[in-house]
Design a protein around this motif. Sequence first.
Motif, mmCIF file in Angstrom:
data_model
loop_
_atom_site.group_PDB
_atom_site.id
_atom_site.type_symbol
_atom_site.label_atom_id
_atom_site.label_comp_id
_atom_site.label_asym_id
_atom_site.label_seq_id
_atom_site.Cartn_x
_atom_site.Cartn_y
_atom_site.Cartn_z
ATOM 1 N N ALA A 1 -3.846 28.559 -8.717
ATOM 2 C CA ALA A 1 -4.452 27.810 -7.619
ATOM 3 C C ALA A 1 -4.304 26.308 -7.842
ATOM 4 C CB ALA A 1 -5.924 28.176 -7.473
ATOM 5 N N ILE A 2 -4.434 25.876 -9.100
ATOM 6 C CA ILE A 2 -4.270 24.451 -9.415
ATOM 7 C C ILE A 2 -2.836 24.022 -9.145
ATOM 8 C CG2 ILE A 2 -4.310 22.736 -11.273
ATOM 9 C CD1 ILE A 2 -6.588 24.317 -12.547
ATOM 10 N N THR A 3 -1.885 24.871 -9.508
ATOM 11 C CA THR A 3 -0.474 24.556 -9.270
ATOM 12 C C THR A 3 -0.181 24.480 -7.781
ATOM 13 O OG1 THR A 3 0.158 25.630 -11.342
ATOM 14 C CG2 THR A 3 1.905 25.284 -9.721
ATOM 15 N N GLN A 4 -0.805 25.341 -6.985
ATOM 16 C CA GLN A 4 -0.612 25.293 -5.539
ATOM 17 C C GLN A 4 -1.187 24.012 -4.947
ATOM 18 O OE1 GLN A 4 -2.208 29.114 -4.166
ATOM 19 N NE2 GLN A 4 -0.119 29.743 -3.695
ATOM 20 N N ILE A 5 -2.361 23.615 -5.425
ATOM 21 C CA ILE A 5 -2.944 22.351 -4.971
ATOM 22 C C ILE A 5 -2.017 21.190 -5.342
ATOM 23 C CG2 ILE A 5 -4.860 20.727 -5.305
ATOM 24 C CD1 ILE A 5 -6.651 23.226 -5.761
ATOM 25 N N ALA A 6 -1.489 21.248 -6.569
ATOM 26 C CA ALA A 6 -0.540 20.228 -7.018
ATOM 27 C C ALA A 6 0.668 20.183 -6.090
ATOM 28 C CB ALA A 6 -0.103 20.508 -8.454
ATOM 29 N N GLY A 7 1.094 21.352 -5.641
ATOM 30 C CA GLY A 7 2.237 21.414 -4.741
ATOM 31 C C GLY A 7 2.005 20.628 -3.461
ATOM 32 N N TRP A 8 0.827 20.768 -2.882
ATOM 33 C CA TRP A 8 0.520 20.033 -1.652
ATOM 34 C C TRP A 8 0.419 18.534 -1.913
ATOM 35 C CZ3 TRP A 8 1.494 22.165 2.732
ATOM 36 C CH2 TRP A 8 1.414 23.561 2.857
ATOM 37 N N VAL A 9 -0.135 18.159 -3.078
ATOM 38 C CA VAL A 9 -0.170 16.737 -3.454
ATOM 39 C C VAL A 9 1.260 16.217 -3.619
ATOM 40 C CG1 VAL A 9 -0.863 15.082 -5.246
ATOM 41 C CG2 VAL A 9 -2.439 16.904 -4.553
ATOM 42 N N GLY A 10 2.122 17.046 -4.214
ATOM 43 C CA GLY A 10 3.514 16.662 -4.416
ATOM 44 C C GLY A 10 4.270 16.494 -3.110
ATOM 45 N N ILE A 11 3.976 17.346 -2.138
ATOM 46 C CA ILE A 11 4.602 17.221 -0.816
ATOM 47 C C ILE A 11 4.201 15.893 -0.181
ATOM 48 C CG2 ILE A 11 4.643 18.162 1.527
ATOM 49 C CD1 ILE A 11 4.328 20.967 0.180
ATOM 50 N N LEU A 12 2.904 15.554 -0.281
ATOM 51 C CA LEU A 12 2.427 14.261 0.226
ATOM 52 C C LEU A 12 3.112 13.108 -0.502
ATOM 53 C CD1 LEU A 12 0.497 12.405 1.793
ATOM 54 C CD2 LEU A 12 -1.212 12.821 -0.002
ATOM 55 N N CYS A 13 3.230 13.220 -1.817
ATOM 56 C CA CYS A 13 3.871 12.188 -2.628
ATOM 57 C C CYS A 13 5.325 11.992 -2.207
ATOM 58 C CB CYS A 13 3.793 12.569 -4.108
ATOM 59 S SG CYS A 13 4.677 11.440 -5.208
ATOM 60 N N GLY A 14 6.048 13.098 -2.085
ATOM 61 C CA GLY A 14 7.455 13.024 -1.720
ATOM 62 C C GLY A 14 7.670 12.412 -0.348
ATOM 63 N N PHE A 15 6.861 12.834 0.625
ATOM 64 C CA PHE A 15 7.014 12.282 1.973
ATOM 65 C C PHE A 15 6.604 10.819 2.036
ATOM 66 C CE2 PHE A 15 7.206 16.695 3.803
ATOM 67 C CZ PHE A 15 8.425 16.524 4.441
ATOM 68 N N SER A 16 5.645 10.410 1.199
ATOM 69 C CA SER A 16 5.264 8.996 1.170
ATOM 70 C C SER A 16 6.410 8.152 0.616
ATOM 71 C CB SER A 16 3.984 8.788 0.348
ATOM 72 O OG SER A 16 4.192 9.064 -1.027
ATOM 73 N N ALA A 17 7.160 8.695 -0.356
ATOM 74 C CA ALA A 17 8.330 7.990 -0.880
ATOM 75 C C ALA A 17 9.434 7.912 0.177
ATOM 76 C CB ALA A 17 8.854 8.689 -2.135
ATOM 77 N N ARG B 1 0.823 -1.215 0.000
ATOM 78 C CA ARG B 1 0.000 0.000 0.000
ATOM 79 C C ARG B 1 0.856 1.263 0.000
ATOM 80 N NH1 ARG B 1 -4.026 -2.714 -1.979
ATOM 81 N NH2 ARG B 1 -5.028 -4.135 -0.525
ATOM 82 N N ALA B 2 1.992 1.209 0.677
ATOM 83 C CA ALA B 2 2.864 2.384 0.733
ATOM 84 C C ALA B 2 3.318 2.787 -0.662
ATOM 85 C CB ALA B 2 4.067 2.102 1.636
ATOM 86 N N MET B 3 3.731 1.801 -1.458
ATOM 87 C CA MET B 3 4.172 2.092 -2.823
ATOM 88 C C MET B 3 3.011 2.560 -3.691
ATOM 89 S SD MET B 3 7.129 2.057 -4.365
ATOM 90 C CE MET B 3 8.137 0.779 -3.657
ATOM 91 N N GLN B 4 1.832 2.039 -3.428
ATOM 92 C CA GLN B 4 0.655 2.469 -4.177
ATOM 93 C C GLN B 4 0.356 3.950 -3.936
ATOM 94 O OE1 GLN B 4 -2.565 -0.236 -3.224
ATOM 95 N NE2 GLN B 4 -1.326 -2.022 -3.782
ATOM 96 N N VAL B 5 0.530 4.392 -2.690
ATOM 97 C CA VAL B 5 0.308 5.809 -2.371
ATOM 98 C C VAL B 5 1.301 6.680 -3.128
ATOM 99 C CG1 VAL B 5 0.417 7.551 -0.540
ATOM 100 C CG2 VAL B 5 -0.721 5.365 -0.114
ATOM 101 N N VAL B 6 2.570 6.242 -3.179
ATOM 102 C CA VAL B 6 3.597 7.011 -3.895
ATOM 103 C C VAL B 6 3.194 7.219 -5.353
ATOM 104 C CG1 VAL B 6 5.994 7.041 -4.697
ATOM 105 C CG2 VAL B 6 5.469 6.225 -2.389
ATOM 106 N N PHE B 7 2.849 6.152 -6.033
ATOM 107 C CA PHE B 7 2.564 6.246 -7.470
ATOM 108 C C PHE B 7 1.212 6.883 -7.759
ATOM 109 C CE2 PHE B 7 6.239 3.642 -7.752
ATOM 110 C CZ PHE B 7 6.736 3.820 -9.035
ATOM 111 N N ALA B 8 0.218 6.646 -6.898
ATOM 112 C CA ALA B 8 -1.095 7.267 -7.113
ATOM 113 C C ALA B 8 -1.004 8.780 -6.968
ATOM 114 C CB ALA B 8 -2.116 6.692 -6.129
ATOM 115 N N THR B 9 -0.348 9.237 -5.904
ATOM 116 C CA THR B 9 -0.225 10.684 -5.700
ATOM 117 C C THR B 9 0.671 11.318 -6.766
ATOM 118 O OG1 THR B 9 1.558 10.284 -4.082
ATOM 119 C CG2 THR B 9 -0.674 10.629 -3.223
ATOM 120 N N LEU B 10 1.666 10.567 -7.247
ATOM 121 C CA LEU B 10 2.541 11.104 -8.289
ATOM 122 C C LEU B 10 1.782 11.290 -9.599
ATOM 123 C CD1 LEU B 10 5.310 12.023 -9.243
ATOM 124 C CD2 LEU B 10 5.889 9.626 -9.687
ATOM 125 N N ALA B 11 0.941 10.325 -9.945
ATOM 126 C CA ALA B 11 0.142 10.457 -11.164
ATOM 127 C C ALA B 11 -0.782 11.671 -11.065
ATOM 128 C CB ALA B 11 -0.673 9.184 -11.400
#
Length: 200
Positions: free
Chosen positions: A158-174, A132-142
Motif C-alpha cells: 500500500a505504501i508503494t502504491q501511494i508512492a506511485g501516485w506521488v511519483g506520477i505527480l512528481c513526473g508530471f510536474s517536471a 515554485r514549479a521546480m520546488q514542487v518537482v523536488f519536494a514530491t521527488l524527495a
Amino acid sequence: MSSEKMETMVTTRDLTGNPAPLGLMGFGMTTVLLNLQNAGLFTLGSIILAMGIFYGGIAQLIAGSMEWKKGNTFATTAFCSYGLFWLSLVALIMIPSMGLGEKTSPTAMAAYLAMWGLFTAVMFIGTLRFNRAMQVVFATLAILFFLLALGELTGNSAITQIAGWVGILCGFSAIYTALAQVVNETYGKGSMIVPLWPVK
C-alpha cells in the motif's frame, strides 16, 4: 606611442539553447512511466528499462553536461546525478537477470532509495532560489524516494502504491516545468505565457 597596456573589455553572448527542458522531460516522462507501475495500474516490462537507459539516463547526462558549460552547478549536479540514478536502477534490475550478481535485498534497496531521498531533500533547498514549479518537482521527488524506501523496508504494498501516485505527480510536474520553459522561451525573452511562479 604609450607603453601602457590598453585594457579592452570583451563582452560575450551565450547563444546556446536552454538544456533544462531536455533534462526535465527525460526525468519526468521516465518517472511517470515507472510510477504507473508502482501505483499498480499496469506492468511496464522492458519499457522502463529502455526509458531508464536512453531518456531518463543518457538524455539527462547530456543536459547536465550542457548545463556545466553554462556554469550552472545546481543543474549539472541534478541532471547528471538523476541520469546516473536511472542507469544504476536499470543496472540493479539487469545485473541479477544476467547472472552477474545477486538480486538486491529489500533492506539494501531501502537504503539505496533513502540515500537518493536525502540527496533530493538537500537539492530541494537549492530550489528555494528558483521558482515554485521546480520546488514542487523536488519536494514530491524527495517524498517519493522516502516512501519507496519505506515500502521496501516494510514490504507494505500500500505504501508503494501511494508512492506511485506521488511519483506520477512528481513526473508530471517536471514535464509541466519543462514545457513551460519551452513555450515561454519560444515566445520571447521575458514571456510568461505558462506560469512558473518565480521566487521574488
